[in-house]
Design a protein around this motif. Structure first.
Motif, PDB file in Angstrom:
ATOM      1  N   UNK A 314     -16.146  84.148  69.635  1.00  0.00           N
ATOM      2  CA  UNK A 314     -16.637  83.150  70.598  1.00  0.00           C
ATOM      3  C   UNK A 314     -17.924  82.489  70.106  1.00  0.00           C
ATOM      4  N   UNK A 315     -18.207  81.318  70.674  1.00  0.00           N
ATOM      5  CA  UNK A 315     -19.481  80.632  70.449  1.00  0.00           C
ATOM      6  C   UNK A 315     -20.038  80.263  71.826  1.00  0.00           C
ATOM      7  N   UNK A 316     -20.986  81.023  72.350  1.00  0.00           N
ATOM      8  CA  UNK A 316     -21.522  80.715  73.687  1.00  0.00           C
ATOM      9  C   UNK A 316     -22.135  79.321  73.751  1.00  0.00           C
ATOM     10  N   UNK A 317     -21.879  78.622  74.838  1.00  0.00           N
ATOM     11  CA  UNK A 317     -22.376  77.249  74.982  1.00  0.00           C
ATOM     12  C   UNK A 317     -23.896  77.193  75.074  1.00  0.00           C
ATOM     13  N   UNK A 318     -24.526  78.306  75.443  1.00  0.00           N
ATOM     14  CA  UNK A 318     -25.991  78.339  75.527  1.00  0.00           C
ATOM     15  C   UNK A 318     -26.638  78.009  74.188  1.00  0.00           C
TER      16      UNK A 318
END
Length: 412
Positions: A314-318
């Motif tokens: 995953x790549x967190x949007x934060x």
């Protein structure tokens, strides 16, 4: 082109799925598409309908040219597994019923929540229209990762359904390269999968001076502020952050600012009280337009997740919002997210749930002004590379590819 977009989350909800859908859809409207979003009454993450809204069978509004149709779903503040499933299934059923009466050239269904995807497939079947599966999460793998459900026959059935939907979708939009690799390794055709990563609206998130009045009000004047804004859920491992905060010297000027709500919020507040933490402030969720004001208080942005192989995909949007505001990132996520942050030199990685690793990186960042400046420059480059305008246009090209007959109607 008439687009019917199914999503469980949409503004005024402020989580990443809601924001991505809204930002893409409003840009597609400007490109000439007619967009109808099928969603439910806003209630995330507390399971309570927002003020000004009602959980009705049908209600309609317009938001920046987007027709927003809200349908009934089961909504409950009970945060257990079964109430959540009832929520997801009831929305999927309502979306299918209402969606049958909405004109469309193509259908998009986004996950999470997973049962939105079967609703999209059913609508495409009944309406004989192509559909696109936007995969924001590898579900049900992600619920296993957070410990919400053990492996067993139910998981096997859900994994069968997951693969069935991948194969039935006309196109798949995956949010990371790792998602695409996972699918192709399981027999899904690579040619139908397009990677459109998350990004940031550079007009909304930009370098901003600290609001000194707000800093004083929150007792943050003169502090090195480490900020987390977002969902307080099982996946985010904020209890680990609180335990790390307990090991800092009382003379240390580091202060943790946690803003948001979620399934673990009450447990986290109890833990904060138990540990008698004076270097942690926990605030309620703020409206989306206020998020940048609070993030501007930060000297470092915190992006942690639970230690599990699943979250390497995953790549967190934060990451993108923090980068746009040039806040050096303290990243507790391995895999693709780590590779991205290190590629742009926009932050420091620490092994998830490794206390000494986190505290060492925190001290290094806090004590090294030159490093802070260097990482801020890396943040600027990262944000520029993931401008939401460009990403929305890239996904619009995917839509036109699956529905070429509707291109001539754009802008009418």
């Amino acid at each position: 082109m008439q687009i019917l977009f199914l999503t469980d989350n949409f503004p005024p909800e402020v989580n990443a799925p809601a924001r991505r859908t809204y930002e893409h859809c409003r840009r597609w409207v400007k490109l000439g598409a007619k967009v109808t979003v099928l969603t439910c009454a806003p209630n995330f993450p507390g399971g309570q309908v927002y003020n000004g809204y009602h959980n009705r069978i049908y209600q309609e509004e317009f938001l920046e040219g987007i027709r927003v149709v809200r349908v009934w779903s089961y909504i409950s503040p009970n945060r257990g597994f079964l109430p959540r499933i009832a929520d997801y299934l009831s929305f999927a059923l309502s979306a299918v019923v209402v969606g049958l009466f909405k004109k469309s050239d193509l259908i998009i269904a986004t996950s999470p929540q997973f049962f939105t995807a079967p609703a999209g497939w059913l609508l495409s079947l009944f309406k004989r229209k192509p559909w696109i599966f936007e995969v924001r999460d590898l579900w049900p793998e992600s619920i296993i990762a957070v410990g919400a459900l053990p492996r067993g026959r139910l998981i096997q059935a859900l994994e069968w359904l997951e693969l069935f939907l991948y194969h039935r979708a006309d196109r798949i939009v995956a949010l990371t390269d790792a998602f695409k690799l996972n699918m192709t390794n399981r027999g899904v055709k690579a040619a139908k999968i397009f990677v459109i990563k998350n990004g940031v609206d550079l007009t909304e998130f930009a370098p901003t001076p600290k609001d000194q009045n707000l800093a004083q009000q929150l007792g943050l004047t003169g502090k090195f502020v480490v900020c987390y804004i977002g969902t307080h859920g099982m996946a985010h491992k904020l209890d680990f952050i609180l335990r790390c905060a307990a090991h800092l010297d009382r003379q240390d000027q580091t202060h943790f600012l946690l803003v948001g709500d979620g399934a673990e919020k009450e447990n986290l507040l109890a833990l904060k009280k138990q540990l008698r933490l004076t270097n942690v402030s926990m605030l309620e969720a703020v409206p989306r337009h206020e998020a940048a004001r609070y993030l501007a208080l930060a000297d470092a942005a915190l992006v942690p997740l639970k230690k599990t192989p699943t979250f390497k995909t995953v790549i967190p949007s934060k990451i993108f919002e923090s980068a746009a505001m040039q806040k050096p990132i303290l990243l507790g996520v391995d895999g693709e997210a780590r590779a991205l942050v290190e590629q742009y030199q926009a932050g420091l990685y620490f092994e998830p749930e490794n206390e000494s690793a986190f505290l060492n990186q925190l001290r290094m960042l806090k004590d090294n002004k030159a490093l802070q400046e260097s990482l801020m420059q890396g943040c600027r480059s990262l944000a520029a590379a993931f401008d939401r305008d460009k990403l929305a246009e890239s996904m619009f090209e995917v839509l036109k590819g699956v529905c070429p007959s509707s291109i001539s109607s754009l802008g009418r």
